[in-house]
Design a protein around this motif. Structure first.
Motif, PDB file in Angstrom:
ATOM      1  N   UNK A 289       0.831  -1.210   0.000  1.00  0.00           N
ATOM      2  CA  UNK A 289       0.000   0.000   0.000  1.00  0.00           C
ATOM      3  C   UNK A 289       0.866   1.261   0.000  1.00  0.00           C
ATOM      4  N   UNK A 290       1.924   1.262   0.791  1.00  0.00           N
ATOM      5  CA  UNK A 290       2.814   2.411   0.813  1.00  0.00           C
ATOM      6  C   UNK A 290       3.460   2.662  -0.530  1.00  0.00           C
ATOM      7  N   UNK A 291       3.899   1.602  -1.183  1.00  0.00           N
ATOM      8  CA  UNK A 291       4.523   1.745  -2.498  1.00  0.00           C
ATOM      9  C   UNK A 291       3.546   2.297  -3.525  1.00  0.00           C
ATOM     10  N   UNK A 292       2.293   1.817  -3.488  1.00  0.00           N
ATOM     11  CA  UNK A 292       1.285   2.288  -4.445  1.00  0.00           C
ATOM     12  C   UNK A 292       1.040   3.784  -4.269  1.00  0.00           C
TER      13      UNK A 292
ATOM     14  N   UNK B  39     -14.454   2.659   7.221  1.00  0.00           N
ATOM     15  CA  UNK B  39     -14.166   4.032   7.613  1.00  0.00           C
ATOM     16  C   UNK B  39     -12.837   4.505   7.021  1.00  0.00           C
ATOM     17  N   UNK B  40     -11.867   3.590   6.913  1.00  0.00           N
ATOM     18  CA  UNK B  40     -10.599   3.951   6.272  1.00  0.00           C
ATOM     19  C   UNK B  40     -10.796   4.341   4.818  1.00  0.00           C
ATOM     20  N   UNK B  41     -11.652   3.585   4.112  1.00  0.00           N
ATOM     21  CA  UNK B  41     -11.962   3.917   2.717  1.00  0.00           C
ATOM     22  C   UNK B  41     -12.674   5.267   2.641  1.00  0.00           C
TER      23      UNK B  41
ATOM     24  N   UNK C 292      -3.418  -8.172  -3.963  1.00  0.00           N
ATOM     25  CA  UNK C 292      -2.083  -8.277  -4.557  1.00  0.00           C
ATOM     26  C   UNK C 292      -2.170  -8.733  -6.006  1.00  0.00           C
ATOM     27  N   UNK C 293      -3.045  -9.698  -6.284  1.00  0.00           N
ATOM     28  CA  UNK C 293      -3.229 -10.160  -7.664  1.00  0.00           C
ATOM     29  C   UNK C 293      -3.724  -9.018  -8.545  1.00  0.00           C
ATOM     30  N   UNK C 294      -4.679  -8.228  -8.034  1.00  0.00           N
ATOM     31  CA  UNK C 294      -5.189  -7.080  -8.790  1.00  0.00           C
ATOM     32  C   UNK C 294      -4.064  -6.099  -9.103  1.00  0.00           C
ATOM     33  N   UNK C 295      -3.250  -5.785  -8.100  1.00  0.00           N
ATOM     34  CA  UNK C 295      -2.179  -4.803  -8.284  1.00  0.00           C
ATOM     35  C   UNK C 295      -1.056  -5.348  -9.165  1.00  0.00           C
ATOM     36  N   UNK C 296      -0.766  -6.639  -9.045  1.00  0.00           N
ATOM     37  CA  UNK C 296       0.261  -7.237  -9.909  1.00  0.00           C
ATOM     38  C   UNK C 296      -0.158  -7.144 -11.374  1.00  0.00           C
ATOM     39  N   UNK C 297      -1.450  -7.263 -11.630  1.00  0.00           N
ATOM     40  CA  UNK C 297      -1.933  -7.143 -13.014  1.00  0.00           C
ATOM     41  C   UNK C 297      -1.736  -5.737 -13.568  1.00  0.00           C
TER      42      UNK C 297
ATOM     43  N   UNK D 153      -7.790   4.965  -9.940  1.00  0.00           N
ATOM     44  CA  UNK D 153      -8.889   4.665  -9.024  1.00  0.00           C
ATOM     45  C   UNK D 153      -8.776   3.241  -8.485  1.00  0.00           C
ATOM     46  N   UNK D 154      -8.510   2.289  -9.379  1.00  0.00           N
ATOM     47  CA  UNK D 154      -8.371   0.886  -8.956  1.00  0.00           C
ATOM     48  C   UNK D 154      -7.195   0.732  -7.994  1.00  0.00           C
ATOM     49  N   UNK D 155      -6.074   1.376  -8.307  1.00  0.00           N
ATOM     50  CA  UNK D 155      -4.888   1.247  -7.473  1.00  0.00           C
ATOM     51  C   UNK D 155      -5.098   1.866  -6.091  1.00  0.00           C
ATOM     52  N   UNK D 156      -5.719   3.050  -6.054  1.00  0.00           N
ATOM     53  CA  UNK D 156      -5.940   3.716  -4.771  1.00  0.00           C
ATOM     54  C   UNK D 156      -6.920   2.931  -3.911  1.00  0.00           C
ATOM     55  N   UNK D 157      -8.025   2.482  -4.505  1.00  0.00           N
ATOM     56  CA  UNK D 157      -9.007   1.708  -3.741  1.00  0.00           C
ATOM     57  C   UNK D 157      -8.377   0.425  -3.214  1.00  0.00           C
ATOM     58  N   UNK D 158      -7.585  -0.239  -4.053  1.00  0.00           N
ATOM     59  CA  UNK D 158      -6.921  -1.475  -3.625  1.00  0.00           C
ATOM     60  C   UNK D 158      -5.964  -1.215  -2.468  1.00  0.00           C
ATOM     61  N   UNK D 159      -5.173  -0.159  -2.566  1.00  0.00           N
ATOM     62  CA  UNK D 159      -4.213   0.158  -1.508  1.00  0.00           C
ATOM     63  C   UNK D 159      -4.918   0.544  -0.212  1.00  0.00           C
ATOM     64  N   UNK D 160      -6.012   1.285  -0.328  1.00  0.00           N
ATOM     65  CA  UNK D 160      -6.770   1.689   0.866  1.00  0.00           C
ATOM     66  C   UNK D 160      -7.363   0.465   1.562  1.00  0.00           C
ATOM     67  N   UNK D 161      -7.916  -0.462   0.783  1.00  0.00           N
ATOM     68  CA  UNK D 161      -8.457  -1.690   1.381  1.00  0.00           C
ATOM     69  C   UNK D 161      -7.356  -2.455   2.098  1.00  0.00           C
ATOM     70  N   UNK D 162      -6.196  -2.567   1.474  1.00  0.00           N
ATOM     71  CA  UNK D 162      -5.076  -3.279   2.096  1.00  0.00           C
ATOM     72  C   UNK D 162      -4.708  -2.675   3.436  1.00  0.00           C
ATOM     73  N   UNK D 163      -4.417  -1.376   3.433  1.00  0.00           N
ATOM     74  CA  UNK D 163      -3.921  -0.743   4.650  1.00  0.00           C
ATOM     75  C   UNK D 163      -5.011  -0.668   5.716  1.00  0.00           C
TER      76      UNK D 163
END
Length: 339
Positions: free
Chosen positions: A83-86, A132-134, A212-217, A244-254
């Motif tokens: 998430x930090x890297x994204x 709430x984080x999202x 992770x699979x989503x972000x690796x793609x 948008x996809x990357x930010x939402x994915x990173x927010x869900x992770x963290x």
């Protein structure tokens, strides 16, 4: 053309070597986490327990205490690192870490409210804290857009302000809470693996795996993003959808990782720059960043447990690592601004 191919092969080989070394370090630290504690057990006994054999004393310590702690460190550390890297890649700024721009603070405030005020426990806390984080991330983004114009610098500054506000709310909740509730909550807020339970792991592993699979793609896109938005658009990249996809994915992770282990300080902040310096330029450092996050969390937990008379939360050690680096970044950025 031959030189270009040669350079690409060298970068690819370096990336693979870095991933292999980081994976090896993570495996070694994971083994240490399972073997060493108040009582140390030989690796043979630990392996036998993991394979299903029951050994008096060893089985309980490994299965009920050390295994969930180790898995929490592995997957939450990986989530924070990715998430930090994204965020740092998208916002073109090493300060753009989830724990700096307020997203972790949003999850933490929600969790404290749910724990202390509503008295909730278990997976519902993780789910609501993640939501709430999202929501916090969306608010920061909306406030960063003025007259249809968005800038990365504005988002970072607004995120820092939101983070300060949410931390003040958290402090207020702690001040009003019953004394017997504060100790556990404060430990969680410091970023602790002590409360991680095995029932937390399936959801954490599933979330980290899918995201992770989503972000690796999208790693090809991540390699283009540092070259600038205009260049990415010229290559046909749909930047709005991709971002948008990357930010939402990173927010869900963290958010989910924070809801399980608490906000482990500086792991998201440090992992990306360390991974990028190891893996070099030209290839996405997404997976190396995740592995660096895992290694940092495992290593810090071992230091926190064994290096001091008191067993500190892992976030205390990672926070100590992150503070000097943040000062270094601020000094370097200030010099660039003056020049």
């Amino acid at each position: 053309m031959t030189e270009l191919n040669s350079g690409y092969k060298k970068r690819a080989l370096r990336w693979k070597l870095v991933v292999l070394v980081l994976l090896s370090i993570a495996l070694i630290l994971s083994a240490c986490e399972l073997c060493f504690g108040s009582v140390s057990y030989p690796i043979e006994d630990v392996i036998r327990v993991l394979l299903g054999e029951t050994i008096d004393g060893v089985s309980y310590a490994v299965e009920s205490v050390r295994l969930p702690r180790m898995m929490g460190a592995v997957f939450s550390g990986f989530a924070f690192g990715v998430a930090g890297y994204v965020f740092q890649t998208l916002l073109h700024n090493p300060l753009a870490s989830p724990d700096v721009i307020g997203i972790s603070a949003g999850t933490s405030t929600a969790a404290v409210f749910l724990l202390l005020v509503l008295g909730l426990r278990g997976s519902i806390v993780s789910l609501l804290a993640m939501i709430f984080g999202i929501a916090t991330a969306l608010i920061i983004y909306k406030l960063s857009v003025i007259k249809g114009h968005f800038t990365y610098g504005r988002m970072i500054l607004i995120g820092i302000g939101i983070s300060a506000l949410l931390k003040a709310v958290t402090s207020y909740l702690l001040a009003k809470a019953a004394e017997y509730d504060v100790g556990t909550t404060m430990q969680w807020l410091s970023g602790s693996l002590n409360g991680v339970q095995m029932e937390d792991m399936p959801a954490l592993v599933l979330i980290v795996g899918i995201i992770t699979i989503v972000l690796v793609s999208l790693t090809r896109h991540m390699e283009i993003i540092p070259l600038g938005d205009n260049f990415a658009v010229s290559l046909g990249l749909n930047t709005k959808l991709t971002y948008s996809v990357m930010i939402i994915s990173a927010v869900i992770l963290v958010s989910f990782a924070t809801s399980v282990t608490g906000p482990i300080a500086s792991v998201a902040f440090l992992s990306g720059p360390i991974a990028a310096s190891l893996a070099g330029k030209g290839k996405s450092s997404l997976i190396p960043a995740g592995l660096v996050g895992t290694a940092l969390t495992l290593g810090a937990d071992l230091v926190a447990f064994h290096a001091f008379p008191v067993h500190y939360p892992v976030g205390v050690i990672t926070g100590l690592l992150g503070a000097p680096y943040m000062l270094y970044l601020l000094i370097r950025m200030n010099k660039r601004g003056v020049n």
